[in-house]
Design a protein around this motif. Structure first.
Motif, short mmCIF file in Angstrom:
data_model
loop_
_atom_site.label_atom_id
_atom_site.label_comp_id
_atom_site.label_asym_id
_atom_site.label_seq_id
_atom_site.Cartn_x
_atom_site.Cartn_y
_atom_site.Cartn_z
N GLN A 1 0.83 -1.21 0.00
CA GLN A 1 0.00 0.00 0.00
C GLN A 1 0.87 1.27 0.00
OE1 GLN A 1 -2.32 -0.75 3.53
NE2 GLN A 1 -4.01 -1.70 2.38
N VAL A 2 1.95 1.25 0.77
CA VAL A 2 2.85 2.41 0.82
C VAL A 2 3.49 2.65 -0.53
CG1 VAL A 2 5.05 3.24 1.78
CG2 VAL A 2 3.33 2.26 3.30
N ASP A 3 3.94 1.57 -1.19
CA ASP A 3 4.56 1.72 -2.51
C ASP A 3 3.59 2.34 -3.52
OD1 ASP A 3 6.88 0.63 -1.56
OD2 ASP A 3 6.51 -1.39 -2.32
N GLN A 4 2.33 1.90 -3.47
CA GLN A 4 1.34 2.44 -4.40
C GLN A 4 1.04 3.91 -4.10
OE1 GLN A 4 -2.07 0.12 -5.64
NE2 GLN A 4 -1.18 -1.75 -4.78
N TRP A 5 1.01 4.25 -2.82
CA TRP A 5 0.75 5.65 -2.47
C TRP A 5 1.92 6.56 -2.87
CZ3 TRP A 5 -3.48 8.09 -1.84
CH2 TRP A 5 -4.61 7.47 -1.29
N ILE A 6 3.15 6.04 -2.73
CA ILE A 6 4.31 6.84 -3.15
C ILE A 6 4.27 7.08 -4.65
CG2 ILE A 6 6.82 6.82 -3.39
CD1 ILE A 6 6.99 5.46 -0.67
N ALA A 7 3.94 6.04 -5.43
CA ALA A 7 3.81 6.19 -6.88
C ALA A 7 2.71 7.20 -7.21
CB ALA A 7 3.50 4.84 -7.51
N PHE A 8 1.60 7.13 -6.47
CA PHE A 8 0.49 8.08 -6.65
C PHE A 8 0.97 9.51 -6.44
CE2 PHE A 8 -2.83 10.65 -4.66
CZ PHE A 8 -3.89 10.53 -5.55
N CYS A 9 1.76 9.74 -5.38
CA CYS A 9 2.26 11.08 -5.07
C CYS A 9 3.22 11.57 -6.17
CB CYS A 9 2.97 11.08 -3.72
SG CYS A 9 1.85 10.86 -2.32
N ASN A 10 4.10 10.68 -6.63
CA ASN A 10 5.03 11.08 -7.70
C ASN A 10 4.28 11.48 -8.96
OD1 ASN A 10 7.59 10.87 -6.49
ND2 ASN A 10 7.55 8.64 -6.64
N PHE A 11 3.19 10.74 -9.26
CA PHE A 11 2.40 11.09 -10.44
C PHE A 11 1.81 12.49 -10.29
CE2 PHE A 11 -1.74 11.50 -12.46
CZ PHE A 11 -1.44 11.19 -13.77
N HIS A 12 1.24 12.78 -9.15
CA HIS A 12 0.60 14.08 -8.96
C HIS A 12 1.61 15.21 -8.78
CE1 HIS A 12 -3.68 13.11 -8.94
NE2 HIS A 12 -3.33 11.95 -8.43
N LEU A 13 2.86 14.87 -8.57
CA LEU A 13 3.91 15.89 -8.54
C LEU A 13 4.50 16.11 -9.93
CD1 LEU A 13 5.74 14.95 -5.23
CD2 LEU A 13 4.54 17.08 -5.69
N GLY A 14 3.97 15.36 -10.91
CA GLY A 14 4.44 15.55 -12.29
C GLY A 14 5.65 14.70 -12.65
N ASP A 15 6.10 13.83 -11.75
CA ASP A 15 7.24 12.96 -12.03
C ASP A 15 6.71 11.65 -12.60
OD1 ASP A 15 9.63 11.66 -12.21
OD2 ASP A 15 10.27 12.05 -10.14
N TYR A 16 6.24 11.71 -13.85
CA TYR A 16 5.55 10.57 -14.45
C TYR A 16 6.49 9.39 -14.72
CZ TYR A 16 2.42 14.48 -15.21
OH TYR A 16 1.63 15.59 -15.02
N GLN A 17 7.74 9.68 -15.05
CA GLN A 17 8.68 8.61 -15.31
C GLN A 17 8.95 7.80 -14.05
OE1 GLN A 17 10.09 7.65 -18.45
NE2 GLN A 17 10.40 5.91 -17.08
N GLN A 18 9.12 8.50 -12.92
CA GLN A 18 9.36 7.81 -11.65
C GLN A 18 8.13 7.01 -11.25
OE1 GLN A 18 12.08 7.44 -10.03
NE2 GLN A 18 11.24 6.41 -8.22
N ALA A 19 6.95 7.59 -11.43
CA ALA A 19 5.71 6.88 -11.11
C ALA A 19 5.57 5.63 -11.97
CB ALA A 19 4.51 7.80 -11.31
N LEU A 20 5.90 5.74 -13.26
CA LEU A 20 5.82 4.59 -14.17
C LEU A 20 6.77 3.48 -13.73
CD1 LEU A 20 4.76 3.40 -16.87
CD2 LEU A 20 6.69 4.51 -18.01
N THR A 21 7.99 3.88 -13.37
CA THR A 21 8.97 2.89 -12.90
C THR A 21 8.47 2.17 -11.65
OG1 THR A 21 10.76 4.23 -13.80
CG2 THR A 21 11.35 2.59 -12.15
N GLN A 22 7.89 2.92 -10.73
CA GLN A 22 7.41 2.32 -9.48
C GLN A 22 6.21 1.39 -9.73
OE1 GLN A 22 6.98 6.15 -7.52
NE2 GLN A 22 8.59 5.63 -6.07
N TYR A 23 5.29 1.81 -10.60
CA TYR A 23 4.14 0.95 -10.89
C TYR A 23 4.58 -0.34 -11.58
CZ TYR A 23 0.54 4.34 -9.55
OH TYR A 23 -0.28 5.18 -8.83
N LYS A 24 5.58 -0.25 -12.44
CA LYS A 24 6.10 -1.46 -13.08
C LYS A 24 6.71 -2.41 -12.05
CE LYS A 24 7.07 0.19 -17.78
NZ LYS A 24 8.13 0.51 -18.78
N ALA A 25 7.44 -1.84 -11.08
CA ALA A 25 8.04 -2.66 -10.03
C ALA A 25 6.96 -3.32 -9.17
CB ALA A 25 8.95 -1.79 -9.17
N ILE A 26 5.89 -2.54 -8.89
CA ILE A 26 4.77 -3.08 -8.11
C ILE A 26 4.11 -4.23 -8.85
CG2 ILE A 26 2.46 -2.55 -7.23
CD1 ILE A 26 3.55 0.33 -6.70
N GLN A 27 3.89 -4.03 -10.14
CA GLN A 27 3.23 -5.06 -10.94
C GLN A 27 4.08 -6.32 -11.03
OE1 GLN A 27 3.05 -4.46 -15.22
NE2 GLN A 27 0.89 -5.08 -15.26
#
Length: 578
Positions: free
Chosen positions: A84-110
């Motif tokens: 849950q923490v990993d998904q929330w961190i990815a969510f925050c990165n997305f809303h901060l405009g760091d889409y590449q970091q969010a994409l990397t994190q979501y791929k790792a989660i998946q």
């Protein structure tokens, strides 16, 4: 605006941590203060403080790591919390405009947890411009009635140009009562430059959802695109009164100031937030170049060509202003216009290149682009639309039509040198010399006044307004070159046609000295005969101030044998010329 993108961290939220860290520690001296309740993740998310939320999550993660493996119990619960923490961190990165970091994190989660985050991945890909990859991923999602999937697919097929699929999804969203679907539909209208349709949807949604303050920003953007800058600012102030530190809103306010006043006023609005690393920093750097009239364009804009869509257009404008038409054309060559201002700029670039190269093909392309904008139903009654139509008719050499369109917007450009220059050319071409002369005399821009075309038109207007000496002054202040020779020819011939024989005689005399051809002698001879006729008939124009002796002086300087015969005839009848 497209997919409910959240607001970036605000100035107040960025300072929250430092304020809280300095407000404590004043100890036993004085009254005991009530300890505030610890902040929760929900508090940060509600405030849209995604920087604070991310820091909170990372801190929580560190605490969990320290306490991990102290005992065997609760391992499953800890693993669940970590996911849950990993998904929330990815969510925050997305809303901060760091889409590449969010994409990397979501791929790792998946990959590690086999969690269903395909939609999250696809949204990140969309914002990174990976439209084909995102579309392929969304197409494999089996969940049919997911609203986010529908909105994402709607914008993806628009980017990919799938017309039939787009039309089907458009109908689905139009018939939906969901606020999110309606906002997505409105954003599509905006993207397609259908601003009034977008305004209608936003107003409809805002009636029932007055607490959706961000809709005021979207409305302000639409009004801005329609050139209603005062109305845009009025609506935007509603949002700024609640969120005075919004980067997007402050930037739009600066743009309104730029249109209503000037770049210096606009720059004051954003200079304090341009370098603080917030979301939209690239856009702010781009706009500062525009506000500063192109200063730093070559340093800033090339790196933003694939980030800020307007960067390509403004860099092309910069090259045009510098006279580097080839570079401007190279930038615009591959661009497929989708909006009026793109069609206009492409038309202007082709017109400039066509004139530079003498290419009818480029001129024709310019005519087509400008006429398309000027005749469109959405642009025909706007200022840019009428300017485009006037420009198209200018290239067609249909100057009466040019005047129709330029007269309709004249009040908006009273002190605009470029407008007055073009307006004067059309006036001159249609025989309104007095008005053209007045317009040309109003111009203060030395770059325009030093142009050969300006001098030619001004001289012609002076002659037709019975001011031939002013036309002669235009010539004598120019450098001696090929362009000056053409100006001299114009003065000689126009003065002859207007019976301003004395200035015509001086001009032909100068031409004969530069090029002793039979044509120039014949022009000089005819002009001198015209001067004699004007003196004999006591005409008001075409006479030299110094009398008959000036005519004799000009003829003496000629090497043609007929000159001496004319002088003898003049002396024989000199009493008739006094």
């Amino acid at each position: 605006m497209i997919l409910s993108r959240g607001k970036t961290d605000s100035a107040s939220s960025r300072n929250a941590t430092s304020q809280s860290s300095t407000s404590g520690g004043r100890g036993g001296a004085g009254k005991q203060r009530k300890t505030p309740a610890p902040a929760t993740l929900e508090d940060f998310i509600i405030k849209r403080d995604y920087t604070g939320a991310r820091a909170f999550l990372e801190y929580t993660n560190d605490d969990d790591d320290e306490g991990e493996n102290e005992g065997g119990e609760g391992a499953a619960a800890t693993g669940l919390k970590q996911r849950q923490v990993d998904q929330w961190i990815a969510f925050c990165n997305f809303h901060l405009g760091d889409y590449q970091q969010a994409l990397t994190q979501y791929k790792a989660i998946q990959k590690s947890e086999k969690t269903n985050v395909e939609l999250n991945l696809a949204v990140c890909m969309f914002y990174l411009g990976l439209y084909e990859e995102a579309h392929q991923l969304v197409s494999h999602i089996t969940e049919e009635n997911n609203p986010l999937k529908q909105r994402l697919l709607f914008h993806l097929v628009h980017k990919l140009g799938s017309v039939e699929e787009w039309a089907e999804l458009h109908d689905d969203l139009e018939n939906s009562s969901s606020v999110e679907q309606q906002l997505s539909l409105a954003s599509m209208h905006y993207l397609r430059a259908h601003y009034q349709e977008a305004i209608d949807v936003y107003k409809r949604v805002l009636v029932d959802n007055k607490d959706y303050m961000a809709i005021n920003v979207y409305l302000a953007l639409c009004f801005y695109k329609l050139d209603y800058y005062d109305m845009s600012q009025e609506v935007l102030d509603v949002y700024l009164s609640q969120h005075p530190d919004s980067t997007i809103a402050i930037n739009l306010k600066a743009c309104n100031r730029f249109r209503l006043f000037n770049g210096r006023v606009a720059e004051q609005e954003i200079k304090n937030i341009a370098d603080n690393g917030t979301f939209g920093a690239d856009l702010l750097r781009h706009n500062l170049v525009v506000f500063r009239n192109g200063e730093g364009a070559l340093r800033v804009l090339p790196a933003l060509l694939n980030i800020v869509p307007e960067a390509r257009l403004n860099l092309a404008i910069y090259y045009l202003k510098q006279g580097d038409v080839q570079e401007a054309h190279a930038l615009m060559k591959e661009l497929q216009p989708t909006s009026p201002h793109e069609y206009i700029l492409k038309g202007v670039v082709h017109a400039a290149l066509g004139q530079q190269l003498g290419s009818k093909e480029h001129i024709k392309t310019a005519q087509q682009n400008l006429h398309l904008v000027g005749s469109s139903a959405t642009e025909c009654d706007t200022i840019p639309g009428r300017q485009s139509m006037a420009s198209a008719f200018f290239l067609y050499h249909q100057f009466e039509e040019v005047l129709v369109y330029m007269n309709s917007i004249r009040s908006y450009f009273v002190n605009d040198d470029v407008f007055n220059y073009n307006f004067a050319q059309a006036k001159c071409a249609t025989g309104y010399y007095k008005e053209a002369e007045e317009l040309l005399m109003q111009i203060t821009d030395m770059d325009i006044k030093n142009q050969h075309t300006y001098c030619m038109i001004l001289a012609k207007c002076h002659i037709h307004c019975s001011h031939p000496e002013l036309a002669w002054n235009v010539f004598i202040t120019r450098d001696t070159n090929a362009e000056a020779f053409l100006l001299l020819q114009l003065i000689a011939n126009e003065c002859y046609k207007c019976e301003e024989f004395w200035v015509a005689a001086k001009a032909f005399d100068m031409l004969e000295k530069l090029d002793p051809s039979p044509e120039n002698w014949e022009g000089k001879r005819g002009a001198c005969a015209g001067v004699l006729y004007a003196m004999a008939t006591k005409a008001h124009r075409g006479r030299p101030g110094g009398g008959i002796s000036e005519v004799i002086g000009i003829l003496r300087e000629s090497s043609n044998s007929q000159a001496e015969a004319m002088i003898k005839t003049i002396r024989k009848h000199i009493s008739n010329f006094k």
